[in-house]
Design an enzyme around this catalytic site. Structure first.
Site, PDB file in Angstrom:
ATOM      1  N   SER A  87     -13.955 -37.890  19.790  1.00 55.07           N
ATOM      2  CA  SER A  87     -13.058 -36.904  20.992  1.00 55.07           C
ATOM      3  C   SER A  87     -13.488 -35.718  20.512  1.00 55.07           C
ATOM      4  O   SER A  87     -13.788 -35.090  20.281  1.00 55.07           O
ATOM      5  CB  SER A  87     -12.340 -37.992  21.110  1.00 55.07           C
ATOM      6  OG  SER A  87     -12.244 -37.612  22.824  1.00 55.07           O
ATOM      7  N   ASP A 111     -18.522 -44.248  28.648  1.00 48.83           N
ATOM      8  CA  ASP A 111     -17.389 -43.020  28.384  1.00 48.83           C
ATOM      9  C   ASP A 111     -17.618 -42.380  29.062  1.00 48.83           C
ATOM     10  O   ASP A 111     -18.212 -41.447  29.259  1.00 48.83           O
ATOM     11  CB  ASP A 111     -17.445 -43.019  26.635  1.00 48.83           C
ATOM     12  CG  ASP A 111     -16.412 -42.127  25.885  1.00 48.83           C
ATOM     13  OD1 ASP A 111     -15.386 -42.169  27.259  1.00 48.83           O
ATOM     14  OD2 ASP A 111     -16.926 -41.202  25.306  1.00 48.83           O
ATOM     15  N   HIS A 149     -15.216 -45.146  24.467  1.00 51.92           N
ATOM     16  CA  HIS A 149     -15.186 -43.881  23.491  1.00 51.92           C
ATOM     17  C   HIS A 149     -14.931 -44.423  22.178  1.00 51.92           C
ATOM     18  O   HIS A 149     -14.414 -44.971  21.887  1.00 51.92           O
ATOM     19  CB  HIS A 149     -13.652 -43.303  24.135  1.00 51.92           C
ATOM     20  CG  HIS A 149     -13.601 -41.825  23.789  1.00 51.92           C
ATOM     21  ND1 HIS A 149     -13.816 -40.869  24.163  1.00 51.92           N
ATOM     22  CD2 HIS A 149     -12.239 -41.115  23.448  1.00 51.92           C
ATOM     23  CE1 HIS A 149     -13.778 -39.979  24.297  1.00 51.92           C
ATOM     24  NE2 HIS A 149     -12.806 -39.671  23.505  1.00 51.92           N
TER      25      HIS A 149
END
Ligand SMILES: *[C@@H]1O[C@H](CO)[C@@H](O)[C@H](O)[C@H]1NC(C)=O
Ligand SMILES: *[C@@H]1O[C@H](CO)[C@@H](O)[C@H](O)[C@H]1NC(C)=O
Ligand SMILES: *[C@@H]1O[C@H](CO)[C@@H](O)[C@H](O)[C@H]1NC(C)=O
Ligand SMILES: *[C@@H]1O[C@H](CO)[C@@H](O)[C@H](O)[C@H]1NC(C)=O
Ligand SMILES: *[C@@H]1O[C@H](CO)[C@@H](O)[C@H](O)[C@H]1NC(C)=O
Ligand SMILES: *[C@@H]1O[C@H](CO)[C@@H](O)[C@H](O)[C@H]1NC(C)=O
Length: 463
Positions: free
Chosen positions: A145, A404, A429
């Site tokens: 991320s 995601d 994710h």
């Protein structure tokens, strides 16, 4: 002010006691590194950066997780592939470095002028130089991320300090989605893919709530269905309830892993599928408004009442913690992440377009800064023409998951053959960074194998 505000990781809770136990059990200890608060202009202040550290073989590589927006324990817990597989296998020294202005790595005075990615990368650089046991120790950085964005930036800016980077689910191009359509479009797609009526029925629920917001005689019923701690007394509270539901649905799409997890409290395997089974496959003729809302309340309970101990909800609670404040500052300065919702046919959510000028004004009001849209692409080269601007980048993997919501900002095309883009079919994710699990799909097993092969090339492994 109606933009949906979603941190990359919706922080619903902080590191628990069990997480503390986990890093001790895995052979890690806490080390604090004191570095300049201002690496660039020489302000004499200092800041202490928390690091979870495991000391490996002095001849082994150094693996570093470049911490993102939150307490470092949270990311330790989500990166089991590094902790339990790669670290031990290569006898590596492994460091999880906390991001300044988060967790325990706070400055003495909250001056946000020193919260930017340039200063953070210099924290990582200084700590890496201290951790290398030899000049020749190979170094690989990992991140998921926003942490993945940082690991890619680190290789871009400090190729002399790091041999390669794994940037998982890193939305480096998110800022280019000027209307903020992609995030909630992809979230909707996840529910639609389970079966189309799942998304349509959720959309019905939002339409009903939009309507009920205008009809005060419904508010008692809504307060009771959604178990609000205080009764609903205004339309704006109904709209806040809608945002609260949107955040839950988006978070479960991010966390749609093939096994139960404990990231934001306990979630079942495939929480999106579970939500859809609650929402039901029925369509128009047998619909009932209150039943639709009951379904949404039950879905929200999956994530907001995962422990079964929540007695009531506060959907319009606008209290903020330091993580919220620091992350909002970052999105208000360097890292603009547009996100809105547009209703059918774009997404299943209520119509709340991204309003840049309202965002801009609130940034000024809260922090005295305006978003700087020019600096970020110049600084790292993630322009719309990155294939050219990053043509000399090497040794970075950009992985992304097809489930995601943040894939919308992920790199899909490599700028050259020394950079690898890996799509993970069915992946949520940064699934690849998580500890391998017997329910993992083949796609993530192959992704990890490719990544491991590249890591071995970067560190000159001949084992
Ligand atoms: C890891 O280190 C241990 C102890 O130093 C050693 O016995 C082992 O062979 C090393 N493993 C690898 C794969 O280098
Ligand atoms: C969950 O839904 C997806 C469709 O998005 C489907 O491919 C998958 O098989 C479902 N998983 C389970 C366990 O039902
Ligand atoms: C949370 O879950 C428990 C156990 O299922 C339930 O008794 C309680 O009513 C739920 N809380 C809310 C606010 O719905
Ligand atoms: C939070 O909500 C309260 C009451 O609804 C309001 O008075 C206050 O201004 C809000 N604070 C922020 C920062 O929005
Ligand atoms: C943000 O608002 C300020 C003052 O209202 C304005 O000067 C500035 O141009 C705005 N920024 C952008 C990028 O629109
Ligand atoms: C940079 O990339 C270009 C185009 O791929 C290539 O011709 C050139 O040799 C590269 N330069 C360096 C320093 O690697």
């Amino acid at each position: 002010m109606n933009w949906v505000s979603i941190a990359i990781l919706v922080a619903l809770g902080s590191a628990s006691q069990t997480e503390d136990m986990l890093y001790l059990q895995a052979g890690y200890f806490v080390e604090h590194f004191t570095v300049p608060l201002d690496h660039i202009n020489g302000d004499p202040g200092l800041i202490s950066i928390k690091t979870l550290l495991h000391i490996g073989d002095p001849n082994g590589p150094l693996f570093v997780y470049t911490g993102n927006e939150g307490p470092i324990e949270d990311f330790f817990y989500m990166t089991g592939w590094l902790v339990y597989t790669l670290g031990p296998y290569y006898n590596a020294t492994v460091a999880f470095i906390e991001h300044r202005y988060y967790g325990d790595s706070l400055p003495n005075q909250m001056n946000y002028a020193y919260l930017n990615t340039d200063q953070v990368l210099l924290d990582f650089a200084q700590i890496i130089m201290q951790l290398k046991s030899m000049e020749s120790t190979p170094v690989v950085v990992f991140g998921g991320s926003y942490g993945g964005m940082l690991s890619a930036y680190f290789r871009i800016k400090f190729p002399h300090l790091v041999d390669g980077a794994i940037a998982s689910s890193a939305p480096v191009l998110e800022y280019l989605d000027k209307e903020g359509i992609g995030l909630m479009y992809q979230t909707t797609q996840d529910y639609f893919d389970v079966y189309p009526n799942c998304a349509f029925n959720i959309n019905d629920g939002f339409n009903i709530l939009d309507n009920f917001a205008q009809n005060s005689y419904t508010w008692n019923g809504l307060s009771s269905i959604f178990q609000t701690c205080t009764p609903i007394t205004s339309s704006s509270q109904v709209l806040a309830l809608e945002d609260w539901l949107s955040n839950a649905l988006e978070a479960m799409a991010q966390l749609n892993y093939p096994y139960p997890t404990n990231v934001e409290g306990y979630l079942p395997a495939f929480p999106v599928n579970v939500s859809c089974s609650i929402i039901g496959v029925y369509s128009s003729p047998i619909k009932n408004m209150w039943r639709t809302l009951q379904g949404l309340a039950k879905v929200a309970g999956l994530i907001y009442n995962s422990t079964g101990t929540t007695t009531c909800y506060n959907p319009w609670d606008n209290s903020t913690d330091q993580t919220d404040l620091s992350w909002t500052y970052q999105t208000c300065s360097e890292l603009v992440m547009p996100s809105g919702t547009y209703g059918v046919p774009y997404d299943m959510f209520p119509v709340r377009p991204w309003d840049f000028s309202a965002f801009n004004a609130s940034c000024y009001q809260t922090y005295g800064v305006y978003p700087n849209l020019e600096w970020y692409p110049i600084n790292y080269g993630f322009t719309p023409f990155y294939v050219n601007s990053l043509k000399n980048l090497s040794n970075v993997v950009f992985s992304w998951g097809s489930e995601d919501p943040w894939q919308t900002g992920c790199l899909k095309e490599a700028p050259n053959n020394n950079v690898r883009v890996i799509g993970i079919n069915g992946g949520a994710h940064h699934l690849d960074l998580r500890r391998p699990n017997r329910n993992d799909p083949q796609s993530v097993i192959s992704a990890r194998n490719s990544e491991q092969g590249l890591i071995e090339q970067w560190i000159g492994w001949s084992g």
